[in-house]
Write an enzyme that holds these catalytic residues in place. Structure first.
Site, short mmCIF file in Angstrom:
data_model
loop_
_atom_site.label_atom_id
_atom_site.label_comp_id
_atom_site.label_asym_id
_atom_site.label_seq_id
_atom_site.Cartn_x
_atom_site.Cartn_y
_atom_site.Cartn_z
N ARG A 253 17.40 -133.46 38.80
CA ARG A 253 16.96 -133.29 37.29
C ARG A 253 16.55 -134.66 36.59
NH1 ARG A 253 21.93 -130.37 37.36
NH2 ARG A 253 21.23 -128.04 37.62
N LYS B 231 2.71 -138.57 31.92
CA LYS B 231 2.19 -137.00 32.38
C LYS B 231 2.33 -136.97 34.07
CE LYS B 231 -1.07 -135.43 28.94
NZ LYS B 231 -2.30 -134.92 28.54
N GLU C 183 -12.76 -143.55 32.52
CA GLU C 183 -11.60 -143.48 31.48
C GLU C 183 -11.87 -144.49 30.46
OE1 GLU C 183 -10.14 -140.77 31.40
OE2 GLU C 183 -9.67 -139.86 33.36
N LYS D 96 -4.06 -146.57 24.84
CA LYS D 96 -3.24 -145.44 25.43
C LYS D 96 -1.88 -145.49 24.99
CE LYS D 96 -2.28 -142.01 28.87
NZ LYS D 96 -2.66 -141.38 30.03
N GLU E 183 1.75 -134.57 23.40
CA GLU E 183 0.78 -133.99 23.11
C GLU E 183 0.67 -132.72 22.09
OE1 GLU E 183 -2.48 -134.08 26.38
OE2 GLU E 183 -3.22 -132.25 25.41
N ARG F 51 -2.84 -136.98 20.84
CA ARG F 51 -2.93 -137.19 22.30
C ARG F 51 -4.04 -136.49 22.93
NH1 ARG F 51 1.73 -138.62 27.20
NH2 ARG F 51 0.21 -138.76 28.78
N ASN G 271 -8.40 -136.44 26.22
CA ASN G 271 -8.74 -135.55 27.09
C ASN G 271 -10.43 -135.31 26.67
OD1 ASN G 271 -6.72 -134.47 28.80
ND2 ASN G 271 -5.97 -133.83 26.90
N HIS H 198 -12.52 -133.68 29.32
CA HIS H 198 -11.71 -133.26 30.47
C HIS H 198 -11.79 -131.68 30.65
CE1 HIS H 198 -10.31 -137.45 30.55
NE2 HIS H 198 -9.50 -137.16 31.34
N HIS I 279 -12.58 -130.99 34.27
CA HIS I 279 -11.26 -130.16 34.91
C HIS I 279 -12.00 -129.03 35.77
CE1 HIS I 279 -7.67 -132.36 33.36
NE2 HIS I 279 -8.26 -133.07 33.83
N HIS J 232 -12.27 -137.29 39.88
CA HIS J 232 -11.70 -137.09 38.70
C HIS J 232 -12.80 -137.79 37.59
CE1 HIS J 232 -9.18 -136.12 35.53
NE2 HIS J 232 -9.14 -137.28 35.08
P1 NAD Z 1 -6.83 -141.48 43.86
O1 NAD Z 1 -5.41 -141.56 43.68
O2 NAD Z 1 -7.28 -140.31 44.71
O3 NAD Z 1 -7.32 -142.84 44.35
C1 NAD Z 1 -8.63 -142.84 44.65
C2 NAD Z 1 -8.85 -143.44 46.17
O4 NAD Z 1 -8.64 -144.86 46.18
C3 NAD Z 1 -8.10 -142.83 47.19
O5 NAD Z 1 -8.86 -142.53 48.39
C4 NAD Z 1 -7.20 -143.81 47.52
O6 NAD Z 1 -6.39 -144.08 48.73
C5 NAD Z 1 -7.99 -145.10 47.24
N1 NAD Z 1 -7.33 -146.47 46.76
C6 NAD Z 1 -6.34 -146.38 45.90
N2 NAD Z 1 -6.17 -147.77 45.50
C7 NAD Z 1 -6.99 -148.37 46.52
C8 NAD Z 1 -7.19 -149.97 46.70
N3 NAD Z 1 -6.66 -150.76 45.93
N4 NAD Z 1 -8.22 -150.08 47.66
C9 NAD Z 1 -8.68 -149.17 48.29
N5 NAD Z 1 -8.64 -147.99 48.17
C10 NAD Z 1 -7.82 -147.51 47.23
O7 NAD Z 1 -7.49 -141.23 42.57
P2 NAD Z 1 -7.53 -141.92 41.15
O8 NAD Z 1 -8.86 -141.90 40.69
O9 NAD Z 1 -6.60 -143.13 40.95
O10 NAD Z 1 -6.73 -141.00 40.21
C11 NAD Z 1 -6.99 -139.59 39.84
C12 NAD Z 1 -6.03 -138.65 39.71
O11 NAD Z 1 -5.40 -139.16 38.47
C13 NAD Z 1 -6.40 -137.43 39.36
O12 NAD Z 1 -5.55 -136.26 40.07
C14 NAD Z 1 -6.31 -137.08 37.83
O13 NAD Z 1 -5.96 -135.75 37.54
C15 NAD Z 1 -5.01 -137.94 37.65
N6 NAD Z 1 -4.96 -138.39 36.14
C16 NAD Z 1 -3.91 -138.43 35.58
C17 NAD Z 1 -3.63 -138.93 34.19
C18 NAD Z 1 -2.50 -138.84 33.59
O14 NAD Z 1 -2.26 -139.22 32.49
N7 NAD Z 1 -1.17 -138.65 34.57
C19 NAD Z 1 -4.84 -139.36 33.73
C20 NAD Z 1 -6.09 -139.51 34.41
C21 NAD Z 1 -6.09 -139.00 35.69
N1 GLY Z 2 -4.70 -138.50 30.59
C1 GLY Z 2 -4.79 -137.73 29.44
C2 GLY Z 2 -3.47 -138.15 28.88
O1 GLY Z 2 -2.59 -138.82 29.33
O2 GLY Z 2 -2.89 -137.40 27.95
#
Ligand code: NAD
Ligand code: GLY
Length: 367
Positions: free
Chosen positions: A124, A146, A188, A230, A240, A244, A248, A251, A255, A268
């Site tokens: 939990r 998130k 972003e 942020k 949100e 917030r 997006n 997005h 998405h 992404h």
């Molecule tokens: P990712 O986590 O897939 O990383 C991208 C690639 O880079 C992967 O292949 C990873 O292994 C590689 N990598 C990571 N760090 C590295 C480094 N230092 N050197 C070499 N390679 C490296 O993608 P991302 O762009 O980091 O994240 C995208 C995800 O984040 C999506 O799923 C999206 O929905 C999510 N997201 C979440 C929020 C939130 O608020 N929680 C906001 C924006 C995006």
């Molecule tokens: N990436 C959108 C949020 O964190 O609200």
């Protein structure tokens, strides 16, 4: 290049407030993680690409008395699912970890979102720390709590709000990031300029080349400004209910692109880049921004190395069917983030369906 000074920001959420530390060589700093650990049990979760690069440094940064376990998941957006989260829970239970354990997410947004979700639900709710290693995760996904996974029918559809105890951003990790991933992160960064801060957009226009060659000073500044924007928005509206949603921008279109293309085929950030260009074009079509503003927004996205065109294989219904599933929608109305001006985004439930359909029909597609 001189080492950029360490900066520390705060996400102000009362007793759940936490710091964002930004700096070079943070991972080699002894004692870095210690203040944020809930107890001796620590599980570091990463993926098979990042493990050989940074896992040992992170383990070395943990106090000697910790019971440290590690788990490496397969790399990729297509593995951002419940099956992988279950592997985390299996490992935690297998190690006999209790409520005072701490999970550490070492990686990009995929690892960060999954580890945060695993932490939100394990017994939990247990502590977790974000150690983001992509630009995208350093400016966005590691901050704000998130967490979650994708569903075949929609992006990030299963999840929870669960704030980390700290976000530790070692900007040196960007040295190994592929250029395509760096551009995805810039989507972003540009987003923050477009929604909240036109002066920052101007700064980005001046510094885009430096950012694309990961100049340390420029990267540190972009991360700090992005995280501050942020953090301010999250402090105002953690779950949100209102403002917030502005985070997006692009997005809803993005998405839809990601899900339709198959997770991981468009990154992404690439989908968000094209999605922001679509949202800016719609804002222009609705008379909310003028042509110079549209041109400026599109140029910033393009100069970051991001696509402006939508995928060739998506028709109007492909977009609309996915967009109808968006979490922002209220009942049957589509909620979009649009631009009233550069640096000023608004939440809109009022887009006439005909205008949206016309935009989706006429919007340029990739070759
Ligand atoms: P990712 O986590 O897939 O990383 C991208 C690639 O880079 C992967 O292949 C990873 O292994 C590689 N990598 C990571 N760090 C590295 C480094 N230092 N050197 C070499 N390679 C490296 O993608 P991302 O762009 O980091 O994240 C995208 C995800 O984040 C999506 O799923 C999206 O929905 C999510 N997201 C979440 C929020 C939130 O608020 N929680 C906001 C924006 C995006
Ligand atoms: N990436 C959108 C949020 O964190 O609200």
């Amino acid at each position: 290049m001189t080492a950029s000074a360490r900066r520390t920001l705060n996400v102000a959420l009362g007793e759940r407030s936490y710091p964002i530390h930004i700096g070079r060589a943070l991972l080699s700093e002894p004692g870095l993680l210690a203040p944020y650990l809930a107890g001796r049990q620590v599980m570091v979760i990463t993926n098979d690409t990042i493990a050989p690069l940074y896992l040992q440094a992170l383990i070395d940064a943990l106090p000697d008395e910790c019971d440290v376990r590690t788990l490496s998941l397969p790399d990729g957006e297509r593995y951002k699912n419940l099956e992988q989260v279950e592997r985390i829970w299996d490992a935690l239970l297998g190690a006999g970890f209790n409520r005072r354990c701490t999970l550490v997410a070492l990686g990009g947004g995929v690892i960060g979102d999954m580890v945060g979700f695993a932490a939100a639900a394990y017994q939990r709710g247990v502590a977790f720390i974000q150690v983001p290693t992509t630009l995208l995760s350093q400016v966005d996904s590691s901050v704000g709590g998130k967490t979650g996974v994708n569903h075949p029918l929609g992006k990030n559809m299963i999840g929870a709000f669960h704030q980390p105890r700290a976000v530790l951003i070692d900007t040196d990790t960007l040295a190994t990031l592929p250029p395509r991933e760096l551009s995805a992160g810039l989507a972003e960064v540009i987003k923050y300029g477009l929604i909240r801060n036109v002066a920052f957009l101007g700064w980005l226009e001046q510094n885009m080349d430096a950012l694309r060659r990961t100049d340390a000073e420029a990267v540190s500044e972009a991360i700090a400004v992005s995280c501050q924007i942020k953090a301010d928005i999250v402090a105002e509206d953690e779950t949100e209910q209102g403002v917030r949603a502005l985070l997006n921008l692009g997005h809803t279109f993005g998405h839809a692109i990601e899900a339709h293309q198959g997770y991981g085929n468009w990154l992404h950030g690439e989908a968000v880049g094209a999605g922001m260009a679509m949202a800016a074009t719609l804002s222009f079509e609705l008379g909310m921004i003028d042509e110079p503003a549209l041109t400026r927004a599109r140029a910033a996205i393009e100069r970051a190395g991001l696509p402006l065109a939508a995928p060739a294989n998506m028709d109007v219904e492909d977009f609309l069917s996915r967009m109808r599933l968006d979490k922002k929608n209220v009942e049957a109305r589509l909620r979009l983030i649009l631009l009233n001006a550069l640096g000023e985004a608004v939440i809109s439930d009022e887009t006439p369906p005909d205008t949206l359909e016309e935009l989706l029909r006429r919007y340029p597609r990739s070759e």
